[in-house]
Motif scaffolding. Structure first.
Motif, PDB file in Angstrom:
ATOM      1  N   SER A  55       0.827  -1.203   0.000  1.00 19.51           N
ATOM      2  CA  SER A  55       0.000   0.000   0.000  1.00 19.51           C
ATOM      3  C   SER A  55       0.866   1.260   0.000  1.00 19.51           C
ATOM      4  O   SER A  55       0.561   2.235  -0.697  1.00 19.51           O
ATOM      5  CB  SER A  55      -0.923  -0.008   1.220  1.00 19.51           C
ATOM      6  OG  SER A  55      -1.672   1.183   1.289  1.00 19.51           O
ATOM      7  N   THR A  59       0.961   4.299  -2.767  1.00 18.36           N
ATOM      8  CA  THR A  59       0.742   5.662  -2.267  1.00 18.36           C
ATOM      9  C   THR A  59       1.880   6.588  -2.670  1.00 18.36           C
ATOM     10  O   THR A  59       1.656   7.750  -3.044  1.00 18.36           O
ATOM     11  CB  THR A  59       0.597   5.655  -0.737  1.00 18.36           C
ATOM     12  OG1 THR A  59      -0.463   4.775  -0.359  1.00 18.36           O
ATOM     13  CG2 THR A  59       0.296   7.045  -0.213  1.00 18.36           C
ATOM     14  N   LEU A  90      -5.919   2.041  -4.728  1.00 18.53           N
ATOM     15  CA  LEU A  90      -6.086   2.376  -3.311  1.00 18.53           C
ATOM     16  C   LEU A  90      -7.517   2.754  -2.951  1.00 18.53           C
ATOM     17  O   LEU A  90      -7.845   2.838  -1.767  1.00 18.53           O
ATOM     18  CB  LEU A  90      -5.167   3.548  -2.938  1.00 18.53           C
ATOM     19  CG  LEU A  90      -3.664   3.353  -3.137  1.00 18.53           C
ATOM     20  CD1 LEU A  90      -2.945   4.677  -2.887  1.00 18.53           C
ATOM     21  CD2 LEU A  90      -3.132   2.276  -2.215  1.00 18.53           C
ATOM     22  N   GLN A  93      -9.535   0.793  -0.304  1.00 15.56           N
ATOM     23  CA  GLN A  93      -8.918   0.447   0.972  1.00 15.56           C
ATOM     24  C   GLN A  93      -9.573   1.143   2.155  1.00 15.56           C
ATOM     25  O   GLN A  93      -9.683   0.569   3.233  1.00 15.56           O
ATOM     26  CB  GLN A  93      -7.423   0.769   0.944  1.00 15.56           C
ATOM     27  CG  GLN A  93      -6.610  -0.159   0.065  1.00 15.56           C
ATOM     28  CD  GLN A  93      -5.134   0.004   0.299  1.00 15.56           C
ATOM     29  OE1 GLN A  93      -4.690   0.820   1.095  1.00 15.56           O
ATOM     30  NE2 GLN A  93      -4.331  -0.792  -0.395  1.00 15.56           N
ATOM     31  N   HIS A  97      -9.148   7.116   1.047  1.00 16.12           N
ATOM     32  CA  HIS A  97      -8.632   6.836  -0.292  1.00 16.12           C
ATOM     33  C   HIS A  97      -9.730   6.966  -1.341  1.00 16.12           C
ATOM     34  O   HIS A  97      -9.485   7.467  -2.456  1.00 16.12           O
ATOM     35  CB  HIS A  97      -8.029   5.432  -0.339  1.00 16.12           C
ATOM     36  CG  HIS A  97      -6.756   5.295   0.425  1.00 16.12           C
ATOM     37  ND1 HIS A  97      -6.719   4.822   1.717  1.00 16.12           N
ATOM     38  CD2 HIS A  97      -5.467   5.576   0.093  1.00 16.12           C
ATOM     39  CE1 HIS A  97      -5.464   4.801   2.145  1.00 16.12           C
ATOM     40  NE2 HIS A  97      -4.684   5.263   1.188  1.00 16.12           N
ATOM     41  N   SER A 222       0.779   6.520   5.627  1.00 19.05           N
ATOM     42  CA  SER A 222       1.123   5.168   5.184  1.00 19.05           C
ATOM     43  C   SER A 222       2.515   4.765   5.649  1.00 19.05           C
ATOM     44  O   SER A 222       2.744   3.620   6.054  1.00 19.05           O
ATOM     45  CB  SER A 222       1.028   5.086   3.658  1.00 19.05           C
ATOM     46  OG  SER A 222       1.326   3.788   3.188  1.00 19.05           O
TER      47      SER A 222
END
Length: 226
Positions: A55, A59, A90, A93, A97, A222
Motif C-alpha cells: 500500500s 501511495t 487504493l 482500501q 482513499h 502510510s
C-alpha cells in the motif's frame, strides 16, 4: 474569424527547464524520504512483503505522479491520468482513499473535457463524464463508505461531504457556462473567447492542488503505519 495580427498577446515569465527540474526534485523529496524510512523499518522488522508495504508503494507512486503533474516542465493536462490510474488501486482500501480518488477523478477528467470541443461531441462527453462519475460513486459506496478513514470499519461516515457536493455544483456551473452561456451570449460577438478555458483551468488547478496536499498526508500516514 479573428486575424492573428489583430490580437495583442501578453507574455508571461518563462520558466526554464532547470528550475522545473529543481522544483520537481524538491517535490519528490518527501516520497524519497518516506521510502527510505519505510524500507529501513521493513528490513528491521522483516516485513518487506506485508500489505502495508504494498500500500505504501502505491501511495508513493500516486504522490510522485501528482508532483510530476504539478511541477514538471511542459506537462499536458492529460498527465493527471498518471496519478488517477494508480489511485484506483487504493480507492477501495478506506474512505479517505475513496474520497481522494473521486475528487481527483472528477477534477482531472473535467479538465480534459475542453479537448473535445466540437458541438457534435457535447452529448458524448457529457454522458460519459456523468456516467463514469456516478458509477464510481456507486461502486465505492458499496466498498468504502462503511469503513473509517483507516479502513478498519470503526467510526463510519459518509463517502461525500458538504465540500464535495459544493464542488460538484461549482463544476456544473462552470460546465453550463462553458458549453451553453458563453457560446450563446459571448462567442458570437467574439468576446472573452478564452474565458471558459481560463475558468476550467483555474478551478481544476486549485482543486487538484488540494488533492496533491491530501496525497502527501496519505503518504505520511502510510509510512508511519509500517
Amino acid at each position: 474569424s479573428i486575424l492573428p495580427e489583430s490580437l495583442e498577446s501578453i507574455s508571461l515569465p518563462e520558466v526554464p527547464p532547470s528550475v522545473c527540474a529543481l522544483l520537481l526534485m524538491l517535490g519528490l523529496s518527501p516520497s524519497m524520504r518516506y521510502a527510505w524510512k519505510a524500507a529501513s523499518s521493513m528490513l528491521t522488522e522483516g516485513s518487506v512483503y506485508c500489505d502495508q508495504s504494498r500500500s505504501f508503494f502505491v501511495t508513493a507512486v500516486v504522490f510522485s505522479s501528482f508532483s510530476g503533474f504539478m511541477l514538471a516542465y511542459h506537462v499536458h493536462e492529460k498527465a493527471i491520468m498518471t496519478a488517477i490510474l494508480p489511485l484506483t488501486l487504493l480507492s477501495t482500501q478506506s474512505r479517505r482513499h475513496a474520497q481522494l480518488y473521486l475528487r481527483t477523478s472528477a477534477l482531472g477528467h473535467f479538465g480534459l473535457l475542453p479537448l473535445l470541443y466540437q458541438p457534435a461531441e457535447l452529448g458524448l462527453k457529457t454522458v460519459t463524464y456523468v456516467a463514469f462519475l456516478a458509477a464510481s460513486v456507486w461502486a465505492l459506496k458499496i466498498t468504502a463508505e462503511g469503513t473509517s478513514s483507516d479502513g478498519t470499519g470503526k467510526g463510519k461516515s459518509k463517502l461525500t461531504n458538504t465540500w464535495d457536493r459544493a464542488g460538484l455544483i461549482a463544476l456544473l456551473v462552470v460546465y453550463v457556462f462553458m458549453e451553453i452561456v458563453h457560446p450563446l451570449l459571448l462567442a458570437s460577438n467574439e468576446k472573452l473567447e478564452f474565458l471558459p478555458l481560463l475558468m476550467t483551468s483555474v478551478f481544476c488547478a486549485v482543486g487538484l492542488m488540494a488533492c496533491w496536499f491530501l496525497s502527501f498526508a496519505h503518504l505520511r500516514d502510510s509510512a508511519d503505519s509500517i
